[in-house]
Write an enzyme that holds these catalytic residues in place. Structure first.
Site, PDB file in Angstrom:
ATOM      1  CE  LYS A 187      -2.956  -1.610   3.429  1.00  0.00           C
ATOM      2  NZ  LYS A 187      -4.266  -1.794   4.159  1.00  0.00           N
ATOM      3  NE  ARG A 233      -1.501  -5.238   8.037  1.00  0.00           N
ATOM      4  CZ  ARG A 233      -2.673  -5.773   7.719  1.00  0.00           C
ATOM      5  NH1 ARG A 233      -3.216  -6.685   8.516  1.00  0.00           N
ATOM      6  NH2 ARG A 233      -3.305  -5.412   6.613  1.00  0.00           N
ATOM      7  CG  ASN A 280      -2.890  -2.034   7.768  1.00  0.00           C
ATOM      8  OD1 ASN A 280      -2.855  -1.668   6.596  1.00  0.00           O
ATOM      9  ND2 ASN A 280      -3.940  -2.640   8.289  1.00  0.00           N
ATOM     10  CB  THR A 295      -6.479  -5.683  10.960  1.00  0.00           C
ATOM     11  OG1 THR A 295      -6.956  -6.808  10.218  1.00  0.00           O
ATOM     12  CG2 THR A 295      -6.919  -4.391  10.287  1.00  0.00           C
ATOM     13  CG  PHE A 321     -12.415   2.331   9.050  1.00  0.00           C
ATOM     14  CD1 PHE A 321     -11.975   1.707   7.891  1.00  0.00           C
ATOM     15  CD2 PHE A 321     -13.033   1.555  10.022  1.00  0.00           C
ATOM     16  CE1 PHE A 321     -12.144   0.341   7.704  1.00  0.00           C
ATOM     17  CE2 PHE A 321     -13.207   0.181   9.850  1.00  0.00           C
ATOM     18  CZ  PHE A 321     -12.762  -0.418   8.677  1.00  0.00           C
ATOM     19  NE  ARG A 356      -5.990 -11.950   6.396  1.00  0.00           N
ATOM     20  CZ  ARG A 356      -6.726 -10.835   6.499  1.00  0.00           C
ATOM     21  NH1 ARG A 356      -6.732  -9.921   5.518  1.00  0.00           N
ATOM     22  NH2 ARG A 356      -7.429 -10.606   7.576  1.00  0.00           N
ATOM     23  CD  GLU A 365      -9.405  -9.046  -2.072  1.00  0.00           C
ATOM     24  OE1 GLU A 365      -8.249  -9.509  -1.966  1.00  0.00           O
ATOM     25  OE2 GLU A 365     -10.094  -8.714  -1.088  1.00  0.00           O
ATOM     26  CE1 TYR A 411      -9.155  -2.593   1.975  1.00  0.00           C
ATOM     27  CE2 TYR A 411      -8.528  -0.629   0.769  1.00  0.00           C
ATOM     28  CZ  TYR A 411      -8.186  -1.728   1.533  1.00  0.00           C
ATOM     29  OH  TYR A 411      -6.860  -1.962   1.864  1.00  0.00           O
TER      30      TYR A 411
HETATM   31  P1  IDP Z   1      -7.157  -6.392   6.720  1.00  0.00           P
HETATM   32  O1  IDP Z   1      -6.385  -5.433   5.821  1.00  0.00           O
HETATM   33  O2  IDP Z   1      -6.290  -6.962   7.812  1.00  0.00           O
HETATM   34  O3  IDP Z   1      -7.909  -7.449   5.953  1.00  0.00           O
HETATM   35  P2  IDP Z   1      -9.739  -5.077   7.147  1.00  0.00           P
HETATM   36  O4  IDP Z   1     -10.572  -5.245   8.375  1.00  0.00           O
HETATM   37  O5  IDP Z   1     -10.202  -5.749   5.892  1.00  0.00           O
HETATM   38  O6  IDP Z   1      -8.243  -5.512   7.505  1.00  0.00           O
HETATM   39  O7  IDP Z   1      -9.608  -3.507   6.894  1.00  0.00           O
HETATM   40  C1  IDP Z   1      -9.104  -3.017   5.659  1.00  0.00           C
HETATM   41  C2  IDP Z   1      -8.153  -1.877   5.935  1.00  0.00           C
HETATM   42  O8  IDP Z   1      -8.866  -0.769   6.461  1.00  0.00           O
HETATM   43  C3  IDP Z   1      -7.075  -2.162   6.976  1.00  0.00           C
HETATM   44  O9  IDP Z   1      -5.986  -2.872   6.441  1.00  0.00           O
HETATM   45  C4  IDP Z   1      -6.699  -0.765   7.424  1.00  0.00           C
HETATM   46  O10 IDP Z   1      -5.815  -0.134   6.478  1.00  0.00           O
HETATM   47  C5  IDP Z   1      -8.043  -0.043   7.382  1.00  0.00           C
HETATM   48  N1  IDP Z   1      -8.730  -0.063   8.662  1.00  0.00           N
HETATM   49  C6  IDP Z   1      -9.352  -1.129   9.254  1.00  0.00           C
HETATM   50  N2  IDP Z   1      -9.907  -0.784  10.418  1.00  0.00           N
HETATM   51  C7  IDP Z   1      -9.641   0.545  10.575  1.00  0.00           C
HETATM   52  C8  IDP Z   1      -9.959   1.513  11.600  1.00  0.00           C
HETATM   53  O11 IDP Z   1     -10.608   1.208  12.605  1.00  0.00           O
HETATM   54  N3  IDP Z   1      -9.493   2.789  11.406  1.00  0.00           N
HETATM   55  C9  IDP Z   1      -8.777   3.149  10.301  1.00  0.00           C
HETATM   56  N4  IDP Z   1      -8.480   2.286   9.319  1.00  0.00           N
HETATM   57  C10 IDP Z   1      -8.896   1.000   9.453  1.00  0.00           C
HETATM   58 MG    MG Z   2      -9.525  -7.275   4.681  1.00  0.00          MG
END
Ligand code: IDP
Ligand code: MG
Length: 135
Positions: free
Chosen positions: A11, A104, A114, A93, A59, A87, A128, A51
């Site tokens: 990213k 991470r 992240n 996350t 968010f 993963r 995807e 997304y």
């Molecule tokens: P993942 O990337 O581990 O699969 P997801 O829950 O799918 O996590 O969330 C997608 C992305 O959204 C995360 O990687 C992160 O960049 C962002 N994100 C997730 N939760 C939050 C939050 O609570 N605040 C800000 N950004 C978030």
């Molecule tokens: Mg995800």
């Protein structure tokens, strides 16, 4: 365990910090093989589609701004159990919860920065990979 393909995104925060090589090395080190790669300047439409599952989250706006803020390196990686292996290599996350030794857990500090995306299931991977590489 079957041979799988997964979508990995390095990213914009990782690209801006010059971490693409370090991150790729970790995936290659586990034995995952690069099957395809593309440097993408993500537009709003692709960000919202990728997304879509988070569209109602508070968010979401911040997430779309983040992923469109600079270049993203998209990778199709292949290997036995690639989806779960990737993963685990990426870590939790929220970087605050990510175990040391994960990408991470070693290299990120706080959300949304992240560093990496990895498909979370075979269904997500298929959707995807089609979205980013056209199947
Ligand atoms: P993942 O990337 O581990 O699969 P997801 O829950 O799918 O996590 O969330 C997608 C992305 O959204 C995360 O990687 C992160 O960049 C962002 N994100 C997730 N939760 C939050 C939050 O609570 N605040 C800000 N950004 C978030
Ligand atoms: Mg995800």
């Amino acid at each position: 365990m079957a041979v799988e393909r997964t979508l990995i995104l390095i990213k914009p925060d990782a690209m801006a910090r010059g971490l693409a090589g370090e991150i790729l090395r970790r995936f290659e080190g586990r034995g995952l093989v690069i099957q395809d790669a593309r440097l993408v300047r993500v537009d709003r439409a692709l960000a919202e589609e990728h997304y879509a599952e988070h569209a109602e989250k508070p968010f979401f706006g911040e997430l779309v701004s983040f992923i469109t803020s600079g270049p993203t390196l998209a990778l199709a990686l292949e290997g036995e159990g690639a989806i779960a292996i990737a993963r685990a290599t990426i870590g939790a996350t929220d970087p605050a919860d990510a175990a040391p030794g994960s990408i991470r857990g070693d290299l990120a500090l706080a959300m949304p920065d992240n560093l990496v995306h990895g498909s979370d299931s075979p269904e997500s991977a298929e959707r995807e990979l089609t979205l980013w590489f056209g199947g």
